[in-house]
Design an enzyme around this catalytic site. Sequence first.
Site, PDB file in Angstrom:
ATOM      1  N   ASP A 110      21.564   7.145  48.619  1.00 43.62           N
ATOM      2  CA  ASP A 110      20.305   7.379  47.899  1.00 43.62           C
ATOM      3  C   ASP A 110      20.624   8.291  46.719  1.00 43.62           C
ATOM      4  O   ASP A 110      21.716   8.869  46.630  1.00 43.62           O
ATOM      5  CB  ASP A 110      19.278   8.048  48.826  1.00 43.62           C
ATOM      6  CG  ASP A 110      17.953   8.353  48.116  1.00 43.62           C
ATOM      7  OD1 ASP A 110      17.491   7.504  47.325  1.00 43.62           O
ATOM      8  OD2 ASP A 110      17.379   9.436  48.329  1.00 43.62           O
ATOM      9  N   SER A 111      19.631   8.450  45.856  1.00 41.83           N
ATOM     10  CA  SER A 111      19.805   9.364  44.730  1.00 41.83           C
ATOM     11  C   SER A 111      19.787  10.825  45.186  1.00 41.83           C
ATOM     12  O   SER A 111      20.173  11.704  44.423  1.00 41.83           O
ATOM     13  CB  SER A 111      18.665   9.154  43.735  1.00 41.83           C
ATOM     14  OG  SER A 111      17.442   9.470  44.371  1.00 41.83           O
TER      15      SER A 111
ATOM     16  N   TYR B   2      16.818   8.851  40.206  1.00 45.75           N
ATOM     17  CA  TYR B   2      17.219   7.585  39.592  1.00 45.75           C
ATOM     18  C   TYR B   2      16.017   6.899  38.935  1.00 45.75           C
ATOM     19  O   TYR B   2      16.165   6.141  37.995  1.00 45.75           O
ATOM     20  CB  TYR B   2      17.773   6.635  40.654  1.00 45.75           C
ATOM     21  CG  TYR B   2      19.189   6.891  41.101  1.00 45.75           C
ATOM     22  CD1 TYR B   2      19.888   8.042  40.722  1.00 45.75           C
ATOM     23  CD2 TYR B   2      19.845   5.967  41.908  1.00 45.75           C
ATOM     24  CE1 TYR B   2      21.188   8.255  41.155  1.00 45.75           C
ATOM     25  CE2 TYR B   2      21.146   6.175  42.339  1.00 45.75           C
ATOM     26  CZ  TYR B   2      21.815   7.316  41.969  1.00 45.75           C
ATOM     27  OH  TYR B   2      23.099   7.513  42.404  1.00 45.75           O
ATOM     28  N   GLY B   3      14.854   7.151  39.500  1.00 46.64           N
ATOM     29  CA  GLY B   3      13.666   6.392  39.107  1.00 46.64           C
ATOM     30  C   GLY B   3      13.271   6.533  37.649  1.00 46.64           C
ATOM     31  O   GLY B   3      12.520   5.723  37.126  1.00 46.64           O
TER      32      GLY B   3
ATOM     33  N   CYS C 276      17.456   3.511  48.730  1.00 41.84           N
ATOM     34  CA  CYS C 276      16.780   3.967  47.517  1.00 41.84           C
ATOM     35  C   CYS C 276      16.127   2.747  46.886  1.00 41.84           C
ATOM     36  O   CYS C 276      16.819   1.792  46.522  1.00 41.84           O
ATOM     37  CB  CYS C 276      17.815   4.570  46.567  1.00 41.84           C
ATOM     38  SG  CYS C 276      17.167   4.997  44.961  1.00 41.84           S
ATOM     39  N   ASN C 277      14.815   2.766  46.808  1.00 38.41           N
ATOM     40  CA  ASN C 277      14.105   1.624  46.222  1.00 38.41           C
ATOM     41  C   ASN C 277      14.479   1.425  44.759  1.00 38.41           C
ATOM     42  O   ASN C 277      14.585   0.303  44.291  1.00 38.41           O
ATOM     43  CB  ASN C 277      12.601   1.833  46.316  1.00 38.41           C
ATOM     44  CG  ASN C 277      12.074   1.678  47.726  1.00 38.41           C
ATOM     45  OD1 ASN C 277      11.486   0.670  48.060  1.00 38.41           O
ATOM     46  ND2 ASN C 277      12.280   2.672  48.567  1.00 38.41           N
TER      47      ASN C 277
ATOM     48  N   GLU D 115      12.363  16.741  46.363  1.00 35.42           N
ATOM     49  CA  GLU D 115      13.705  17.341  46.223  1.00 35.42           C
ATOM     50  C   GLU D 115      13.604  18.870  46.149  1.00 35.42           C
ATOM     51  O   GLU D 115      14.492  19.582  46.583  1.00 35.42           O
ATOM     52  CB  GLU D 115      14.432  16.789  44.983  1.00 35.42           C
ATOM     53  CG  GLU D 115      14.873  15.332  45.107  1.00 35.42           C
ATOM     54  CD  GLU D 115      16.106  15.111  45.997  1.00 35.42           C
ATOM     55  OE1 GLU D 115      16.913  16.036  46.165  1.00 35.42           O
ATOM     56  OE2 GLU D 115      16.234  13.999  46.552  1.00 35.42           O
TER      57      GLU D 115
ATOM     58  N   CYS E  38       9.420   4.205  48.292  1.00 40.95           N
ATOM     59  CA  CYS E  38      10.431   5.187  47.900  1.00 40.95           C
ATOM     60  C   CYS E  38      10.788   5.954  49.173  1.00 40.95           C
ATOM     61  O   CYS E  38       9.890   6.363  49.920  1.00 40.95           O
ATOM     62  CB  CYS E  38       9.860   6.145  46.856  1.00 40.95           C
ATOM     63  SG  CYS E  38      10.961   7.529  46.486  1.00 40.95           S
ATOM     64  N   THR E  39      12.072   6.116  49.394  1.00 45.68           N
ATOM     65  CA  THR E  39      12.487   6.721  50.672  1.00 45.68           C
ATOM     66  C   THR E  39      12.254   8.228  50.715  1.00 45.68           C
ATOM     67  O   THR E  39      12.449   8.845  51.760  1.00 45.68           O
ATOM     68  CB  THR E  39      13.968   6.407  50.952  1.00 45.68           C
ATOM     69  OG1 THR E  39      14.755   6.820  49.822  1.00 45.68           O
ATOM     70  CG2 THR E  39      14.166   4.933  51.212  1.00 45.68           C
ATOM     71  N   HIS E  40      11.816   8.807  49.612  1.00 44.68           N
ATOM     72  CA  HIS E  40      11.399  10.213  49.650  1.00 44.68           C
ATOM     73  C   HIS E  40       9.989  10.363  50.235  1.00 44.68           C
ATOM     74  O   HIS E  40       9.623  11.431  50.701  1.00 44.68           O
ATOM     75  CB  HIS E  40      11.384  10.827  48.242  1.00 44.68           C
ATOM     76  CG  HIS E  40      12.742  11.170  47.704  1.00 44.68           C
ATOM     77  ND1 HIS E  40      13.686  10.225  47.385  1.00 44.68           N
ATOM     78  CD2 HIS E  40      13.313  12.376  47.425  1.00 44.68           C
ATOM     79  CE1 HIS E  40      14.767  10.834  46.921  1.00 44.68           C
ATOM     80  NE2 HIS E  40      14.570  12.133  46.935  1.00 44.68           N
TER      81      HIS E  40
HETATM   82  N1  DGL Z   1      14.510   7.675  47.291  1.00 47.00           N
HETATM   83  C1  DGL Z   1      14.596   6.960  46.047  1.00 47.00           C
HETATM   84  C2  DGL Z   1      13.774   5.678  46.109  1.00 47.00           C
HETATM   85  O1  DGL Z   1      13.590   5.192  47.165  1.00 47.00           O
HETATM   86  C3  DGL Z   1      14.230   7.870  44.958  1.00 47.00           C
HETATM   87  C4  DGL Z   1      14.662   7.344  43.679  1.00 47.00           C
HETATM   88  C5  DGL Z   1      14.791   8.338  42.594  1.00 47.00           C
HETATM   89  O2  DGL Z   1      15.748   9.110  42.622  1.00 47.00           O
HETATM   90  O3  DGL Z   1      13.973   8.297  41.707  1.00 47.00           O
HETATM   91  O4  DGL Z   1      13.325   5.140  45.150  1.00 47.00           O
END
Ligand code: DGL
Length: 260
Positions: free
Chosen positions: A6-7, A38-39, A69-70, A148, A180-182
């Site tokens: 993931d990011s 990353y988004g 990470c989506n 984060e 989003c996995t966050h």
């Molecule tokens: N957990 C990432 C996701 O599922 C976060 C992506 C990001 O860093 O923006 O999209």
Amino acid sequence: MIGIFDSGVGGMTVARSVETLLPDNRIIYYGDLARTPYGSKSPEAIIEYSISNTEFLLGHGAKVIIIACNSAASVASDILRQKFAAPIFEVITPAVERAVTSTVTGNIGVIGTRATIRSGIYDQKIKAQAPELHIFSKACPLLVPLVEEGWVDARETKMILRKYLAPLKQKQIDTLVLGCTHYPLLKDLIQHRMGKNRIRLIDSSIEVALTLQGYLSENPDFGKTLQRGIENRYFVSDITKAAVATAEKIFGRHIDLEKV
Ligand code: DGL
């Protein structure tokens, strides 16, 4: 070993679900904290990071990869599958399958990062399975930095969530995909905001772990190639106090983050 990336720390929600469902299989995790989020990056940058994350995990013995990470899954899944021979799982497809089978009203909400929502991947995948469904998407770019930072209970986070979720509350959605996995870290706040008995939240971290579990039981010989009996390892490209605290919150125990 099961490689998960993931990011940042959000993908640890996936690692935790995998750990719960497949406790005998070792996990190697890579959180690209130095380059999160990353988004808000371009597809080209996300693809480049995803390739290097996958190379890192395979180089450390992973036999299967989960893109946790989506944002990365939405732009890099096909490229990673073309480039690497290892089976590649991602969080979007299992969440879509669950959403399509769970909606009754036919109205599905999706929240995610800007990259994920802009890619249109949820709309495409949901429509491919059930063209009659209606999808209402909302990019929520501030949520990943808040998670984060560990601001999962902050008043400011609640205010921002209220603003992001307001347009979705006006639609007759009965299913909301946490794209989003966050976001599982904000699950209680989101559920509260959307109405406890009205909306079913789809948590992609659980769905992808179930998909991997199904794959391993259908492919027992492949399952045997996954290394067992050594500790799970959690690598990150940067360590912050907030990341250590969030990892602890996700797993309910201290996690040794190793900086690479
Ligand atoms: N957990 C990432 C996701 O599922 C976060 C992506 C990001 O860093 O923006 O999209």
